[in-house]
Design a protein around this motif. Structure first.
Motif, PDB file in Angstrom:
ATOM      1  N   ARG A 190      10.617   8.809  -9.259  1.00 29.77           N
ATOM      2  CA  ARG A 190      11.554   8.441  -9.169  1.00 29.77           C
ATOM      3  C   ARG A 190      11.287   7.397  -7.808  1.00 29.77           C
ATOM      4  O   ARG A 190      12.371   7.053  -7.949  1.00 29.77           O
ATOM      5  CB  ARG A 190      11.624   9.893  -7.793  1.00 29.77           C
ATOM      6  N   TYR A 205      18.747  10.068  -6.774  1.00 28.50           N
ATOM      7  CA  TYR A 205      18.793  11.335  -6.938  1.00 28.50           C
ATOM      8  C   TYR A 205      19.266  11.620  -8.681  1.00 28.50           C
ATOM      9  O   TYR A 205      18.614  11.957  -8.830  1.00 28.50           O
ATOM     10  CB  TYR A 205      19.870  11.709  -5.819  1.00 28.50           C
ATOM     11  N   GLU A 236       6.919  13.781  -3.604  1.00 30.15           N
ATOM     12  CA  GLU A 236       7.291  13.881  -2.499  1.00 30.15           C
ATOM     13  C   GLU A 236       8.253  14.961  -2.864  1.00 30.15           C
ATOM     14  O   GLU A 236       8.019  14.416  -4.292  1.00 30.15           O
ATOM     15  CB  GLU A 236       8.144  13.378  -1.369  1.00 30.15           C
ATOM     16  N   GLY A 238      12.495  15.883  -5.014  1.00 30.00           N
ATOM     17  CA  GLY A 238      13.781  15.040  -5.423  1.00 30.00           C
ATOM     18  C   GLY A 238      14.536  14.914  -4.189  1.00 30.00           C
ATOM     19  O   GLY A 238      14.960  13.868  -3.894  1.00 30.00           O
ATOM     20  N   GLY A 263      11.714  10.673   6.085  1.00 25.32           N
ATOM     21  CA  GLY A 263      12.137  12.140   6.279  1.00 25.32           C
ATOM     22  C   GLY A 263      12.230  12.349   8.154  1.00 25.32           C
ATOM     23  O   GLY A 263      10.915  12.116   8.413  1.00 25.32           O
ATOM     24  N   ILE A 264      13.277  12.724   8.494  1.00 26.18           N
ATOM     25  CA  ILE A 264      13.315  12.973  10.118  1.00 26.18           C
ATOM     26  C   ILE A 264      12.983  14.665  10.693  1.00 26.18           C
ATOM     27  O   ILE A 264      11.874  14.731  11.122  1.00 26.18           O
ATOM     28  CB  ILE A 264      15.235  13.129  10.511  1.00 26.18           C
ATOM     29  N   CYS A 305       9.889  19.993   3.237  1.00 29.63           N
ATOM     30  CA  CYS A 305      10.567  20.123   4.470  1.00 29.63           C
ATOM     31  C   CYS A 305      11.815  18.732   4.138  1.00 29.63           C
ATOM     32  O   CYS A 305      12.111  17.726   3.706  1.00 29.63           O
ATOM     33  CB  CYS A 305       9.820  19.993   6.064  1.00 29.63           C
ATOM     34  N   GLY A 306      13.205  19.061   4.828  1.00 31.23           N
ATOM     35  CA  GLY A 306      14.190  18.302   4.593  1.00 31.23           C
ATOM     36  C   GLY A 306      14.788  18.785   5.079  1.00 31.23           C
ATOM     37  O   GLY A 306      15.096  19.975   6.145  1.00 31.23           O
ATOM     38  N   THR A 307      16.316  17.938   5.732  1.00 29.54           N
ATOM     39  CA  THR A 307      17.146  18.555   6.242  1.00 29.54           C
ATOM     40  C   THR A 307      17.842  19.623   6.430  1.00 29.54           C
ATOM     41  O   THR A 307      18.603  21.133   6.443  1.00 29.54           O
ATOM     42  CB  THR A 307      18.287  17.156   6.452  1.00 29.54           C
TER      43      THR A 307
HETATM   44  C1  PLP Z   1      16.686  12.602   2.631  1.00 28.55           C
HETATM   45  C2  PLP Z   1      15.016  13.099   2.454  1.00 28.55           C
HETATM   46  C3  PLP Z   1      14.188  13.500   2.662  1.00 28.55           C
HETATM   47  C4  PLP Z   1      14.540  14.141   3.315  1.00 28.55           C
HETATM   48  O1  PLP Z   1      15.053  13.587   4.954  1.00 28.55           O
HETATM   49  P1  PLP Z   1      15.737  14.587   6.498  1.00 28.55           P
HETATM   50  O2  PLP Z   1      15.805  13.346   6.971  1.00 28.55           O
HETATM   51  O3  PLP Z   1      13.951  15.755   6.935  1.00 28.55           O
HETATM   52  O4  PLP Z   1      16.412  15.184   6.018  1.00 28.55           O
HETATM   53  C5  PLP Z   1      13.155  13.651   1.671  1.00 28.55           C
HETATM   54  N1  PLP Z   1      13.253  12.934   0.717  1.00 28.55           N
HETATM   55  C6  PLP Z   1      14.305  12.107   0.212  1.00 28.55           C
HETATM   56  C7  PLP Z   1      14.687  11.784  -1.374  1.00 28.55           C
HETATM   57  C8  PLP Z   1      15.325  12.103   0.401  1.00 28.55           C
HETATM   58  O5  PLP Z   1      17.094  11.789   0.241  1.00 28.55           O
END
Ligand code: PLP
Length: 363
Positions: A190, A205, A236, A238, A263-264, A305-307
């Motif tokens: 990626r 994406y 990481e 996607g 990532g937050i 993890c991610g939002t």
């Molecule tokens: C948005 C995203 C994340 C997660 O980021 P958060 O701020 O935790 O939502 C991780 N990897 C990729 C490629 C992202 O686009």
């Protein structure tokens, strides 16, 4: 003859309160949208102007619009949570603002001041406050910016549109907190050094979708990408960062060094884990170290993890050479604990010692 009958004009009228409540009971993810949108324009020599909140509606786009040809686009994703006493909180929105500005710089787009970005989100959430689900749900907020300039030459556009839409959301993964199965991609990558891996842009994406399709073909939910140079280091997923839990309760996660998204959620988990006295290693981890660590019981859990999903346990890994299971194959106890701790802060069920909650006043 061009069949104009095929053209549909979306005109989402505000839904009756009763129908809206039905949607909020089981909204899914990204399928339903609120009544309003925030829109603001930027032009070279003029700056940001014409900010408005209006009924959500389709854009009209010229076929020569730069966005359709060269993909100059960035976005963000964050959530609003409603407490049992109907207060509405955002989670660290200034962090999204800052990352949006960094993504803009990378993609040769104009930056948006943090204060304006956060105020625009608050205005939209306030207008659509009845769309914020309570209980387990949340309102997913999607700010984005795209080139909005009619030309075919290759240069940064001279006009942009910034927009925010919102969508009520239930749990991200079907099957709730069940551990997911991930596909390790050996062909497609990626991001490479100097590329756009650290920017949150649509192009990243688009580049991940062929690998995602392979994952689905192999009955997996998500993809783990390896580094572009050696296909050796774990980067990481996607759209989510990845963590490994060691047998002493420590965490390992790949460093933010230009090819992965900062990532937050990743940062919040690192902060919470550090405050709880866990050992933290932000370092490169090879796929072989991961596989051998799982075999020798040095790595006992893995999660993404991610939002959108918050924290998702990873139970099984699939790669050409064979599958393996991590721990019991279900979401592990450390993963569960970190997830519960984070979600409790986001939803206002636990004290906010780091000042992460941002209340939408008038929300
Ligand atoms: C948005 C995203 C994340 C997660 O980021 P958060 O701020 O935790 O939502 C991780 N990897 C990729 C490629 C992202 O686009």
């Amino acid at each position: 003859m061009i069949a104009t009958e095929f053209v549909s004009t979306p005109h989402p009228a505000p839904l009756a309160e009763r129908e809206r409540i039905e949607i909020l009971k089981e909204p899914g993810f990204g399928r339903h949208f609120t009544d309003h949108m925030f829109v603001m324009r930027w032009q070279a020599g003029r700056g940001w102007h014409d900010a408005e909140i209006k009924q959500r509606q389709a854009f009209s786009i010229d076929p020569a619009n730069a966005i359709l040809h060269y993909g100059q686009e960035i976005f963000e994703g964050l959530k609003a949570y409603k407490t049992t006493d109907s207060r509405i909180f955002l989670f660290r929105p200034e962090q999204n603002a800052q990352r949006f500005a960094e993504s803009a710089t990378r993609m040769a787009m104009p930056a948006l001041p943090t204060e304006l970005f956060v105020r625009a989100i608050e205005a939209l959430v306030t207008a659509d406050r009845n769309w914020v689900p309570s209980g387990d749900g949340s309102l997913y907020i999607r700010p984005f910016m795209f080139a909005d300039d009619v030309f075919l030459g290759v240069r940064p556009a001279r006009a942009y549109t910034f927009c925010i839409i919102a969508s009520p959301a239930g749990p991200y993964f079907k099957g709730g907190s069940k551990a997911v199965k991930v596909w390790v991609e050996d062909t497609y990558t990626r991001a490479g050094y100097g590329g756009t891996g650290a920017a949150k842009c649509g192009g990243n994406y688009a580049a991940s979708l062929a690998a995602q399709a392979k994952a689905i073909e192999h009955d997996c939910d998500q993809v783990i990408f390896l580094d572009a140079a050696e296909r050796r280091w774990i980067e990481e997923l996607g759209g989510m960062n990845v963590f490994f839990v060691t047998n002493d309760g420590g965490l390992i996660t790949p460093p933010v060094d230009g090819t992965i998204l900062r990532g937050i959620t990743r940062d919040s988990i690192l902060t919470l884990a550090r405050q709880a006295g866990r050992r933290i290693e932000e370092r490169k981890i090879a796929f072989d170290e991961f596989r051998d660590g799982v075999r020798d019981n040095r790595i006992v859990e893995c999660f993404a993890c991610g939002t959108a999903a918050a924290v998702a346990g990873i139970g099984r890994i699939c790669r050409g050479e064979g599958d393996f299971v991590i721990g019991s194959g279900s979401t592990g106890p450390v993963t569960e604990e970190l997830r519960n701790q984070l979600v409790a802060i986001q939803r206002g069920h636990a004290p906010d010692e780091n000042g992460w909650r941002h209340e939408v006043s008038g929300g």
